[in-house]
Design an enzyme around this catalytic site. Structure first.
Site, PDB file in Angstrom:
ATOM      1  N   THR A 118       0.820  -1.220   0.000  1.00  0.00           N
ATOM      2  CA  THR A 118       0.000   0.000   0.000  1.00  0.00           C
ATOM      3  C   THR A 118       0.847   1.260   0.000  1.00  0.00           C
ATOM      4  O   THR A 118       1.949   1.282   0.565  1.00  0.00           O
ATOM      5  CB  THR A 118      -0.928   0.002   1.241  1.00  0.00           C
ATOM      6  OG1 THR A 118      -1.533   1.284   1.372  1.00  0.00           O
ATOM      7  CG2 THR A 118      -0.167  -0.271   2.516  1.00  0.00           C
ATOM      8  N   TYR A 142      -1.577   0.374  10.180  1.00  0.00           N
ATOM      9  CA  TYR A 142      -1.875  -0.401   8.968  1.00  0.00           C
ATOM     10  C   TYR A 142      -0.686  -0.327   8.000  1.00  0.00           C
ATOM     11  O   TYR A 142      -0.162  -1.351   7.549  1.00  0.00           O
ATOM     12  CB  TYR A 142      -3.151   0.129   8.297  1.00  0.00           C
ATOM     13  CG  TYR A 142      -3.345  -0.396   6.920  1.00  0.00           C
ATOM     14  CD1 TYR A 142      -3.553  -1.745   6.705  1.00  0.00           C
ATOM     15  CD2 TYR A 142      -3.284   0.453   5.809  1.00  0.00           C
ATOM     16  CE1 TYR A 142      -3.702  -2.244   5.420  1.00  0.00           C
ATOM     17  CE2 TYR A 142      -3.431  -0.038   4.538  1.00  0.00           C
ATOM     18  CZ  TYR A 142      -3.642  -1.387   4.341  1.00  0.00           C
ATOM     19  OH  TYR A 142      -3.779  -1.874   3.074  1.00  0.00           O
TER      20      TYR A 142
END
Ligand code: UFG
Length: 330
Positions: A118, A142
């Site tokens: 990501t 995250y």
């Protein structure tokens, strides 16, 4: 006989689109999913194996049964707000789960891994367009968990007795749905901007809250680089072919290079649905960066990737068709 690819998280939003594309490319996608956030109904394109990534014995059992030529690894928790509140959950599920996966791949001698990373691994870089060489300084747990998984894969790939090649795809904001509306975006609870805006249009929620109006962006709301899930998955098939052609490990951003603010997305939702989007201004959400936009054309140059479906209109209209299909229950 068709070759198999093990798809962790194959019952999730992005993983299920990968299964459809792999089946279309002549592979048999084998879904491995614990169904915590995945949906059984999304597993339509190949066999399903239930299991948790942290269960290495179960992973090895599935790998020995199906003998996949590669793994596409999507299974992860991916909610930035939840990660900020409960980082242990993310380190356990995302990092420990991925460690067990890579250990099992090494034990079963599966040499190819496509990993779903990501742009949240980059963190904030003050208006810089992000390319693959930007320092990875994640702002939330995250992003930190995904960066840690990249690190562990790199370490395994460098180990003398492990035959492992990888492609990391660092996603920007994935949106849209299968153009045939067989599968689409569904999260429990839903936290993503476009599905929430569509839910507000349909009256499934009172209104959308716009998180923060004082960011250093042209209209004060956060800017993101949205990429159609169909385009994103096309890159994964190219990445798999890159690995299988022996071209070696690599890292690619998957974004279009064009950023849209939250307000611009809300306006586009109103235009596509031809309905007003009930919305109100609210405070910033913890862990959000002001702007995340890809500054790289590496995937285009080196994989031949062309994100042809990633206009805001096409992403929103395919998501809208999915929301309106009979039996929608996300
Ligand atoms: N937003 C709102 N209101 C909402 C929901 C979102 O204003 O109700 C805003 C967010 O603050 C953000 C933008 O809309 O500025 C997009 O938010 P999403 O939750 O849709 O997506 P994120 O940018 O937070 O996260 C997504 C993926 C992550 C990935 C990240 C990279 O969920 O997995 O993109 O930017 F890491």
């Amino acid at each position: 006989m068709a070759e198999r690819v093990l798809v962790t998280g194959g019952a999730g939003y992005i993983g299920s689109h990968a299964c459809k594309a792999l089946a279309g490319a002549g592979y048999i996608p084998v879904t491995f999913d614990n169904f915590v956030t995945g949906w059984r109904e999304a597993v339509q394109f190949g066999p399903m194996e239930e299991g948790d990534l942290r269960d290495r014995a179960r992973l090895e059992e599935v790998m020995r049964k199906h003998e996949p030529v590669a793994v596409m690894h999507f299974a992860a928790l991916s909610n930035v707000g939840e990660a900020s509140r409960d980082p242990g959950l993310y380190w356990d599920n995302n990092v420990i789960g991925s460690l067990r996966l890579v250990e099992a791949m090494a034990a079963c001698k599966i040499p190819n891994l496509v990993f779903s990373s990501t742009c949240a691994t980059y963190g904030e870089h003050d208006g810089v367009m992000l390319d693959e060489s930007c320092p990875q300084l994640p702002l939330n747990a995250y992003g930190a968990s995904k960066r840690a998984v990249e690190d562990l894969i790199v370490n395994f790939a460098a180990a003398p007795d492990v035959d492992l090649n990888y492609v990391f795809f660092r996603y920007f904001n994935v949106a849209g749905a299968d153009p045939e509306a067989e599968i689409g975006e569904f999260h429990r609870p839903e936290t993503h901007l476009i599905p929430l805006a569509l839910d507000a249009v349909r009256g499934r929620r009172d209104k959308l809250t716009i998180f923060g109006q004082d960011y250093p962006t042209p209209d004060g709301t956060c800017v993101r680089d949205y990429v159609h899930v169909t385009d994103l998955i096309a890159a994964h098939v190219l990445g798999l072919e890159h690995l299988r052609a022996g071209k070696g490990s690599d890292v690619f951003n998957l974004g279009t290079g064009r950023g849209f603010s939250v307000r611009e997305v809300v306006e586009a939702v109103a235009k596509v649905t031809q309905e007003p989007v009930p919305a109100e201004d609210g405070p910033r959400r913890a862990g959000d960066c002001a702007a995340l936009v890809s500054g790289s054309v590496k995937a285009a140059d080196e994989l031949g990737w062309a994100p042809d479906h990633s206009s805001l209109d096409e992403m929103i209209s395919t998501a809208w068709a999915w929301h309106q299909r009979p039996g929608y229950k996300a």
